[in-house]
Design a protein around this motif. Structure first.
Motif, PDB file in Angstrom:
ATOM      1  N   ARG A 131       0.796  -1.228   0.000  1.00 38.82           N
ATOM      2  CA  ARG A 131       0.000   0.000   0.000  1.00 38.82           C
ATOM      3  C   ARG A 131       0.832   1.285   0.000  1.00 38.82           C
ATOM      4  N   PRO A 132       1.919   1.393   0.792  1.00 38.93           N
ATOM      5  CA  PRO A 132       2.688   2.644   0.760  1.00 38.93           C
ATOM      6  C   PRO A 132       3.250   2.985  -0.627  1.00 38.93           C
ATOM      7  N   PHE A 133       3.576   1.977  -1.419  1.00 38.37           N
ATOM      8  CA  PHE A 133       4.081   2.226  -2.768  1.00 38.37           C
ATOM      9  C   PHE A 133       2.944   2.690  -3.673  1.00 38.37           C
ATOM     10  N   ALA A 134       1.780   2.079  -3.527  1.00 38.52           N
ATOM     11  CA  ALA A 134       0.608   2.520  -4.295  1.00 38.52           C
ATOM     12  C   ALA A 134       0.287   3.974  -3.962  1.00 38.52           C
ATOM     13  N   GLU A 135       0.398   4.329  -2.695  1.00 39.48           N
ATOM     14  CA  GLU A 135       0.087   5.694  -2.273  1.00 39.48           C
ATOM     15  C   GLU A 135       1.076   6.715  -2.837  1.00 39.48           C
TER      16      GLU A 135
END
Length: 144
Positions: A131-135
């Motif tokens: 998720r942090p990379f998607a964000e």
């Protein structure tokens, strides 16, 4: 054309039908981009066509022509969102080349000087870990 046939039950076909989850980065009328669950780099993203194609040998030229702008757009967003110095774009055809999922896909791997790309077959990452990379990547589409 390859002599192998397309398997409509491959994991990417299931993702396209909503039968399997993914951490989606981008979707348009011809493609879906999502984070690789066995990333070789932080932000490692896959771009797949919505048409059924086993690999580069099986996709109709017109469908490939419609797909490539999506590959370019996703690569630009991954590079910007991950603040990468560059990207590697990989695409494999048949098992002997390293293809593991038999639905055409392009790997977008962000790169930084002095940071090695991890070997294939690494550990699975959860959606929460990705998720942090998607964000970071998703807002880069809006900034274009």
């Amino acid at each position: 054309m390859t002599t192998q046939t397309y398997d409509p039950d491959n994991i990417f076909a299931k993702i396209l039908r909503g039968e399997a989850p993914c951490t989606k980065i981008h979707e348009d009328d011809v493609s879906l981009a999502f984070l690789d669950v066995m990333p070789r780099a932080d932000g490692h993203t896959l771009v797949i066509p919505k048409v059924a194609a086993r690999n580069l040998f099986d996709i109709a030229p017109a469908d490939l022509a419609r797909l490539m702008p999506s590959v370019q757009t996703v690569a630009q967003a991954v590079k910007a969102g991950m603040e990468a110095e560059g990207v590697v774009i990989q695409q494999f055809n048949e098992a002997a080349s390293g293809q593991q999922v038999f639905h055409l896909h392009f790997h977008i791997l962000p790169c930084w000087t002095g940071v090695a790309i991890r070997p294939p077959g690494g550990p699975f990452q959860s959606a929460e870990a990705l998720r942090p990379f998607a964000e970071r990547i998703i807002p880069a589409f809006r900034a274009r």
